[in-house]
Design a protein around this motif. Sequence first.
Motif, PDB file in Angstrom:
ATOM      1  N   GLY A  17       0.819  -1.219   0.000  1.00 35.27           N
ATOM      2  CA  GLY A  17       0.000   0.000   0.000  1.00 35.27           C
ATOM      3  C   GLY A  17       0.848   1.261   0.000  1.00 35.27           C
ATOM      4  N   GLY A  20       3.147   1.888   3.383  1.00 36.99           N
ATOM      5  CA  GLY A  20       4.149   0.822   3.476  1.00 36.99           C
ATOM      6  C   GLY A  20       5.259   0.996   2.454  1.00 36.99           C
ATOM      7  N   ARG A  39      -1.003 -10.059   1.573  1.00 37.69           N
ATOM      8  CA  ARG A  39      -1.768 -11.297   1.693  1.00 37.69           C
ATOM      9  C   ARG A  39      -1.467 -12.211   0.515  1.00 37.69           C
ATOM     10  NH1 ARG A  39      -7.355  -8.546   1.783  1.00 37.69           N
ATOM     11  NH2 ARG A  39      -6.086  -7.171   0.484  1.00 37.69           N
ATOM     12  N   PHE A  86      -9.044  -3.300   9.196  1.00 34.91           N
ATOM     13  CA  PHE A  86      -8.485  -4.664   9.161  1.00 34.91           C
ATOM     14  C   PHE A  86      -7.476  -4.911  10.284  1.00 34.91           C
ATOM     15  CE2 PHE A  86      -8.990  -3.175   4.651  1.00 34.91           C
ATOM     16  CZ  PHE A  86     -10.267  -3.705   4.501  1.00 34.91           C
ATOM     17  N   PHE A 144       4.736   7.477  13.083  1.00 38.87           N
ATOM     18  CA  PHE A 144       4.519   7.815  11.663  1.00 38.87           C
ATOM     19  C   PHE A 144       3.071   8.164  11.286  1.00 38.87           C
ATOM     20  CE2 PHE A 144       8.293   4.975  11.457  1.00 38.87           C
ATOM     21  CZ  PHE A 144       9.201   5.870  10.904  1.00 38.87           C
ATOM     22  N   PHE A 149       2.366   9.449   2.976  1.00 38.91           N
ATOM     23  CA  PHE A 149       3.168   8.554   2.121  1.00 38.91           C
ATOM     24  C   PHE A 149       3.871   9.330   0.992  1.00 38.91           C
ATOM     25  CE2 PHE A 149       1.098   8.144  -2.021  1.00 38.91           C
ATOM     26  CZ  PHE A 149      -0.101   8.800  -1.796  1.00 38.91           C
TER      27      PHE A 149
HETATM   28  N1  LIG Z   1      -1.537   6.925   3.417  1.00 35.97           N
HETATM   29  C1  LIG Z   1      -0.903   7.748   4.256  1.00 35.97           C
HETATM   30  O1  LIG Z   1      -0.365   8.805   3.840  1.00 35.97           O
HETATM   31  C2  LIG Z   1      -0.813   7.390   5.725  1.00 35.97           C
HETATM   32  C3  LIG Z   1      -0.135   8.251   6.582  1.00 35.97           C
HETATM   33  C4  LIG Z   1       0.015   7.896   7.935  1.00 35.97           C
HETATM   34  C5  LIG Z   1      -0.540   6.707   8.405  1.00 35.97           C
HETATM   35  N2  LIG Z   1      -1.226   5.897   7.543  1.00 35.97           N
HETATM   36  C6  LIG Z   1      -1.790   4.643   8.058  1.00 35.97           C
HETATM   37  O2  LIG Z   1      -1.146   3.575   7.394  1.00 35.97           O
HETATM   38  C7  LIG Z   1      -2.059   2.495   7.206  1.00 35.97           C
HETATM   39  C8  LIG Z   1      -2.060   2.127   5.730  1.00 35.97           C
HETATM   40  O3  LIG Z   1      -2.525   3.231   4.978  1.00 35.97           O
HETATM   41  P1  LIG Z   1      -2.408   3.183   3.385  1.00 35.97           P
HETATM   42  O4  LIG Z   1      -2.885   4.480   2.907  1.00 35.97           O
HETATM   43  O5  LIG Z   1      -1.063   2.683   2.993  1.00 35.97           O
HETATM   44  O6  LIG Z   1      -3.506   2.035   3.057  1.00 35.97           O
HETATM   45  P2  LIG Z   1      -3.827   1.315   1.692  1.00 35.97           P
HETATM   46  O7  LIG Z   1      -2.818   1.673   0.648  1.00 35.97           O
HETATM   47  O8  LIG Z   1      -5.262   1.541   1.388  1.00 35.97           O
HETATM   48  O9  LIG Z   1      -3.714  -0.246   2.094  1.00 35.97           O
HETATM   49  C9  LIG Z   1      -2.526  -0.802   2.584  1.00 35.97           C
HETATM   50  C10 LIG Z   1      -2.581  -2.312   2.412  1.00 35.97           C
HETATM   51  O10 LIG Z   1      -3.556  -2.908   3.263  1.00 35.97           O
HETATM   52  C11 LIG Z   1      -3.735  -4.249   2.817  1.00 35.97           C
HETATM   53  N3  LIG Z   1      -5.114  -4.693   3.002  1.00 35.97           N
HETATM   54  C12 LIG Z   1      -6.214  -4.284   2.333  1.00 35.97           C
HETATM   55  N4  LIG Z   1      -7.310  -4.967   2.752  1.00 35.97           N
HETATM   56  C13 LIG Z   1      -6.867  -5.824   3.721  1.00 35.97           C
HETATM   57  C14 LIG Z   1      -7.495  -6.821   4.526  1.00 35.97           C
HETATM   58  N5  LIG Z   1      -8.809  -7.083   4.426  1.00 35.97           N
HETATM   59  N6  LIG Z   1      -6.724  -7.509   5.388  1.00 35.97           N
HETATM   60  C15 LIG Z   1      -5.404  -7.272   5.485  1.00 35.97           C
HETATM   61  N7  LIG Z   1      -4.745  -6.355   4.733  1.00 35.97           N
HETATM   62  C16 LIG Z   1      -5.480  -5.658   3.872  1.00 35.97           C
HETATM   63  C17 LIG Z   1      -3.384  -4.261   1.325  1.00 35.97           C
HETATM   64  O11 LIG Z   1      -2.288  -5.144   1.153  1.00 35.97           O
HETATM   65  P3  LIG Z   1      -2.403  -6.568   0.391  1.00 35.97           P
HETATM   66  O12 LIG Z   1      -3.622  -6.508  -0.494  1.00 35.97           O
HETATM   67  O13 LIG Z   1      -1.151  -6.608  -0.397  1.00 35.97           O
HETATM   68  O14 LIG Z   1      -2.477  -7.577   1.462  1.00 35.97           O
HETATM   69  C18 LIG Z   1      -3.009  -2.809   1.047  1.00 35.97           C
HETATM   70  O15 LIG Z   1      -1.984  -2.666   0.093  1.00 35.97           O
HETATM   71  C19 LIG Z   1      -3.413   2.970   7.716  1.00 35.97           C
HETATM   72  O16 LIG Z   1      -3.651   2.464   8.986  1.00 35.97           O
HETATM   73  C20 LIG Z   1      -3.277   4.481   7.758  1.00 35.97           C
HETATM   74  O17 LIG Z   1      -4.070   5.058   8.768  1.00 35.97           O
HETATM   75  C21 LIG Z   1      -1.366   6.203   6.227  1.00 35.97           C
END
Ligand SMILES: NC(=O)c1ccc[n+]([C@@H]2O[C@H](COP(=O)([O-])OP(=O)(O)OC[C@H]3O[C@@H](n4cnc5c(N)ncnc54)[C@H](OP(=O)(O)O)[C@@H]3O)[C@@H](O)[C@H]2O)c1
Length: 227
Positions: A17, A20, A39, A86, A144, A149
């Motif tokens: 994501g 990450g 996954r 999740f 973080f 991101f």
């Molecule tokens: N985006 C930002 O700028 C940011 C900043 C600070 C903190 N965060 C935090 O970081 C976390 C991730 O944010 P993101 O924006 O990177 O999210 P995202 O891109 O929407 O999702 C991250 C990953 O979650 C996995 N995922 C999706 N559905 C799932 C399920 N049912 N079970 C397990 N894994 C699942 C997927 O990986 P797979 O399909 O490969 O398993 C996906 O690539 C969140 O908690 C968010 O609050 C984000």
Amino acid sequence: MSEENKIEKIAIIGGTGKEGKGLAYRWVKAGYQVVIGSRNAEKAQIAVDELAEMLTDEERSHLSGQENGAAVRMAQLAVLTVPYQFHKDILTALKDDLAGKYLIDVTVPLVPPKVSTVQVPPEGSAALQAQLLLGEETAVISAFQNISFALLLTDNKIECDVLVCGKDKQAREVGQMMVRAAGLTAWDAGPLENSIVAEGFTSVLIRINKQAGTKSAGIQITGVPRD
Ligand SMILES: NC(=O)c1ccc[n+]([C@@H]2O[C@H](COP(=O)([O-])OP(=O)(O)OC[C@H]3O[C@@H](n4cnc5c(N)ncnc54)[C@H](OP(=O)(O)O)[C@@H]3O)[C@@H](O)[C@H]2O)c1
């Protein structure tokens, strides 16, 4: 923890994501070995190939992809980067694999559609929820939550500090070390109960971004000497 503070390999759960991949980029650049977890192992490899385009050959050799559980088993430190909805399920599924490791939880407990309103989990914070679920065997660190991101995926200096909470002092030291490795300023913000401050602040930053028409508002601690 047996090998005190010695981190060589980092597993990023949900590393396919946005957040990450951003953290993986920063840590590979800092010389760490990073395993992108997913996954689905094929999806992890696609994310590795995408990131590799931004890296030198030497840096690429430090990046790999695996199914989440396998990634965690290979690493000393895991990082949880999946949406809050999740959070519980994935931690429950990976509980045994995470025993004996550090876990950095970056989760912001957003509950759509009200993402610019702070919503406190029943346990007090998402990081505390993780620690209670995983038990004493895993040292949870929170960090973080306020770093977009989009900023991580550049080589630019990031004008936002990172508040680091943790299970104990050693966990917070590891967390601060990983924040500095990502090129950011870290502050020891205390126990996991305090993590709600950083988690909640993201909703405020989302609100400020909406008002200002920006995407990466941040915070800085003032009034104390900085590195
Ligand atoms: N985006 C930002 O700028 C940011 C900043 C600070 C903190 N965060 C935090 O970081 C976390 C991730 O944010 P993101 O924006 O990177 O999210 P995202 O891109 O929407 O999702 C991250 C990953 O979650 C996995 N995922 C999706 N559905 C799932 C399920 N049912 N079970 C397990 N894994 C699942 C997927 O990986 P797979 O399909 O490969 O398993 C996906 O690539 C969140 O908690 C968010 O609050 C984000």
